[in-house]
Design a protein around this motif. Structure first.
Motif, PDB file in Angstrom:
ATOM      1  N   ASP A   8      -1.831  -3.349  -0.378  1.00 31.83           N
ATOM      2  CA  ASP A   8      -2.870  -3.333   0.655  1.00 31.83           C
ATOM      3  C   ASP A   8      -2.510  -4.422   1.658  1.00 31.83           C
ATOM      4  OD1 ASP A   8      -5.185  -3.110   2.148  1.00 31.83           O
ATOM      5  OD2 ASP A   8      -6.404  -4.284   0.753  1.00 31.83           O
ATOM      6  N   ASP A  41      -2.325  -6.156   5.688  1.00 35.48           N
ATOM      7  CA  ASP A  41      -2.969  -6.319   6.990  1.00 35.48           C
ATOM      8  C   ASP A  41      -2.119  -7.260   7.827  1.00 35.48           C
ATOM      9  OD1 ASP A  41      -5.017  -8.092   8.774  1.00 35.48           O
ATOM     10  OD2 ASP A  41      -5.749  -6.046   8.589  1.00 35.48           O
ATOM     11  N   ARG A  94      -1.264   4.626   7.163  1.00 33.10           N
ATOM     12  CA  ARG A  94      -1.562   3.587   8.154  1.00 33.10           C
ATOM     13  C   ARG A  94      -2.713   4.031   9.041  1.00 33.10           C
ATOM     14  NH1 ARG A  94      -0.388   2.487  13.380  1.00 33.10           N
ATOM     15  NH2 ARG A  94       1.140   4.169  13.674  1.00 33.10           N
ATOM     16  N   TYR A  95      -3.650   3.131   9.236  1.00 37.31           N
ATOM     17  CA  TYR A  95      -4.727   3.348  10.202  1.00 37.31           C
ATOM     18  C   TYR A  95      -4.740   2.127  11.109  1.00 37.31           C
ATOM     19  CZ  TYR A  95      -9.052   5.124  12.160  1.00 37.31           C
ATOM     20  OH  TYR A  95      -9.999   5.639  13.023  1.00 37.31           O
ATOM     21  N   ASP A 149      -3.662  -1.135  12.397  1.00 38.72           N
ATOM     22  CA  ASP A 149      -2.853  -2.179  11.766  1.00 38.72           C
ATOM     23  C   ASP A 149      -3.194  -2.380  10.296  1.00 38.72           C
ATOM     24  OD1 ASP A 149      -5.357  -3.103  12.539  1.00 38.72           O
ATOM     25  OD2 ASP A 149      -4.694  -5.184  12.644  1.00 38.72           O
ATOM     26  N   ASP A 150      -4.002  -1.494   9.715  1.00 36.85           N
ATOM     27  CA  ASP A 150      -4.299  -1.543   8.280  1.00 36.85           C
ATOM     28  C   ASP A 150      -3.350  -0.605   7.548  1.00 36.85           C
ATOM     29  OD1 ASP A 150      -6.320  -3.389   8.509  1.00 36.85           O
ATOM     30  OD2 ASP A 150      -7.883  -1.874   8.760  1.00 36.85           O
ATOM     31  N   LYS A 188      -5.372 -11.193   3.204  1.00 43.11           N
ATOM     32  CA  LYS A 188      -5.755  -9.783   3.220  1.00 43.11           C
ATOM     33  C   LYS A 188      -4.641  -8.864   2.744  1.00 43.11           C
ATOM     34  CE  LYS A 188      -8.977 -10.391   7.093  1.00 43.11           C
ATOM     35  NZ  LYS A 188      -9.333  -9.932   8.458  1.00 43.11           N
ATOM     36  N   THR A 189      -3.534  -9.421   2.310  1.00 50.73           N
ATOM     37  CA  THR A 189      -2.411  -8.627   1.812  1.00 50.73           C
ATOM     38  C   THR A 189      -2.251  -8.881   0.316  1.00 50.73           C
ATOM     39  OG1 THR A 189      -1.270  -8.716   3.950  1.00 50.73           O
ATOM     40  CG2 THR A 189       0.056  -8.193   2.010  1.00 50.73           C
ATOM     41  N   PHE A 191     -10.375  -0.436   2.036  1.00 50.53           N
ATOM     42  CA  PHE A 191      -9.695   0.246   3.144  1.00 50.53           C
ATOM     43  C   PHE A 191     -10.720   1.048   3.922  1.00 50.53           C
ATOM     44  CE2 PHE A 191      -7.051   3.884   4.737  1.00 50.53           C
ATOM     45  CZ  PHE A 191      -6.264   3.149   5.612  1.00 50.53           C
TER      46      PHE A 191
END
Length: 347
Positions: free
Chosen positions: A61, A63, A153-154, A156-157, A190-191, A217
Motif C-alpha cells: 500500500d 502513497d 493505481r488511483y 497517486d494512491d 503511508k507506505t 484505499f
C-alpha cells in the motif's frame, strides 16, 4: 490548492477534452483515477477481485509524498511532448504550470508541482505517473516478477499485490529508486508492505501471530475474511475511521450553524448529506458502520435541537419521529465486487 479564473477553467476543460482522446488510448487498464467512464468503485472492485482471484499473499500500500507539490515541470513537458506536437497546447500547459501563487497580494513563482483544484491537474498527474510508474510497473510484472502480481493505481494512491514476498521487497526497493530519478519519494508513514490474502490468516496463526493487517484505499479499510454462507475467502471493506470522523465533524459544524433554521429545512439538507454518504459507502459488509454513522448523526442533531430551547432537554422518544422522517436508514446499494466486475469485464 489553486483556483483558476473562469476563463482559464473553460480553456483547461477544452484542452483536457482533447487530450483525453489521445491518452485514453495509451493509459493502462489498472489506472482508474480521474478518467472518463471510470470511478472509485470500479477501482475498488478490481482490487478486491484481483486479490481474491490471483495468488496474492502480500500487499504493498503505497502513497507518493506530496506528489502534486513536487511534480517536475521539466519532466511533465517532456512526457507530454511524446504525444502532443501542437506548440499552442504545449505553451498553454507550460503557462498553467508556471502560473504562480498570489498570497496577500504578493505573487510568487512556482517551480514545482501542479495546483490541486485546477481542471487540468488530474490529467497532468495521470500522464506523469503513466510514464513514471505504469509503464515501468507493467514491464516489471512481465519480466522480473517470479509469481502472480496485481497493480492498481488511483491518482497517486497505489496498491500492488504479490504472490511472493521476495518479489514484493524487490519491487519496493526498485520503486523507490525509480521515483528518486524524478525527484519523488514514497511517504514513509503511508507506505506499508503487509501480509494479506487468501492464506494470510492461516500462515500467521501457524507462526503464532495475530490477525492479518489491514490497509486503507479510497476511503475503505480492507481486511481478510470469509463469506458467511459459502465460507470462501473474500476481501471485506468498511468505512475508514478517519473518513467517518471527518464527515461527522463537518456535519456537526454545519448543524450548529443551522441551529435556528426551520426543522424541515435542516432535515431536508441532512437527508441529502446522509443519502450521499450512503451512495458511496453502502457496499456489502459495511452495513454496521453505516448504522453507527446514522446513530451518531441522530445524536448530533438531537443535541442541536435540544439547545434550541432553554427548557429541559427533549427525550429521545420525543425526537424519534423527527429523526425517522428525515434521516433514512442505511441499506446496501452496491453489488459484490466480483458481480459488478465480471459484468463490466465479461472477457
Amino acid at each position: 490548492m489553486g483556483v483558476a479564473a473562469l476563463e482559464d477553467k473553460i480553456v483547461q476543460q477544452a484542452v483536457v477534452t482533447i487530450l483525453n482522446q489521445i491518452y485514453e488510448v495509451d493509459f493502462k487498464g489498472f489506472s482508474y483515477g480521474f478518467r472518463p467512464g471510470r470511478s472509485p468503485h470500479q477501482a475498488l472492485d478490481a482490487l478486491s477481485v484481483g486479490i481474491q482471484r490471483k495468488k496474492v499473499n502480500w500487499v504493498l500500500d503505497a502513497d507518493i509524498r506530496g506528489f502534486y507539490d513536487n511534480l517536475s515541470h521539466e519532466w511533465t513537458m517532456k512526457f507530454i511532448e511524446h504525444r502532443v506536437a501542437d506548440r499552442r497546447i504545449l505553451r498553454l500547459i507550460q503557462k498553467w504550470l508556471k502560473a504562480g501563487v498570489s498570497e496577500d497580494g504578493q505573487w510568487s513563482e512556482t517551480k514545482l508541482g501542479t495546483p490541486q483544484g485546477a481542471v487540468v491537474s488530474p490529467l497532468i498527474a495521470n500522464v506523469y505517473l503513466h510514464y513514471v510508474f505504469d509503464l515501468w510497473a507493467e514491464v516489471w510484472r512481465k519480466k522480473v516478477a517470479k509469481g502472480d502480481m496485481i497493480i492498481l493505481r488511483y491518482a497517486d494512491d497505489l496498491v500492488v499485490g504479490f504472490q511472493r514476498r521476495t518479489d514484493a521487497e524487490r519491487f519496493l526497493g526498485e520503486f523507490k529508486d525509480r521515483l528518486a530519478k524524478f525527484d519523488l519519494e514514497l511517504h514513509p508513514d503511508k507506505t506499508r508492505l503487509i501480509e494479506f490474502g487468501r492464506y494470510a490468516a492461516r500462515d500467521r496463526k501457524q507462526r503464532g501471530e495475530g490477525k492479518p493487517e489491514t490497509f486503507t484505499f479510497l476511503g475503505f479499510t480492507h481486511f481478510c475474511g470469509q463469506r458467511h454462507k459459502k465460507g470462501t475467502f473474500t476481501v471485506w471493506r468498511i468505512t475508514a475511521k478517519k473518513r467517518m470522523v471527518a464527515k461527522l465533524k463537518a456535519i456537526k459544524v454545519e448543524l450548529q450553524r443551522r441551529m435556528h433554521d426551520r426543522v424541515p429545512d435542516v432535515g431536508a439538507w441532512l437527508r441529502k448529506v446522509v443519502s450521499g454518504y450512503y451512495q458511496y459507502h453502502a457496499v456489502p459488509g459495511n452495513i454496521d458502520q453505516l448504522r453507527i454513522f446514522r446513530r451518531r448523526v441522530n445524536r448530533l442533531w438531537r443535541n442541536v435541537l435540544a439547545r434550541r430551547s432553554q427548557t429541559a432537554k427533549k427525550k429521545w422518544e420525543q425526537l424519534i419521529p423527527v429523526l425517522e422522517r428525515w434521516i433514512p436508514p442505511p441499506r446496501v446499494l452496491h453489488p459484490y465486487p466480483d458481480a459488478r466486475f465480471y459484468a463490466t469485464h465479461p472477457s
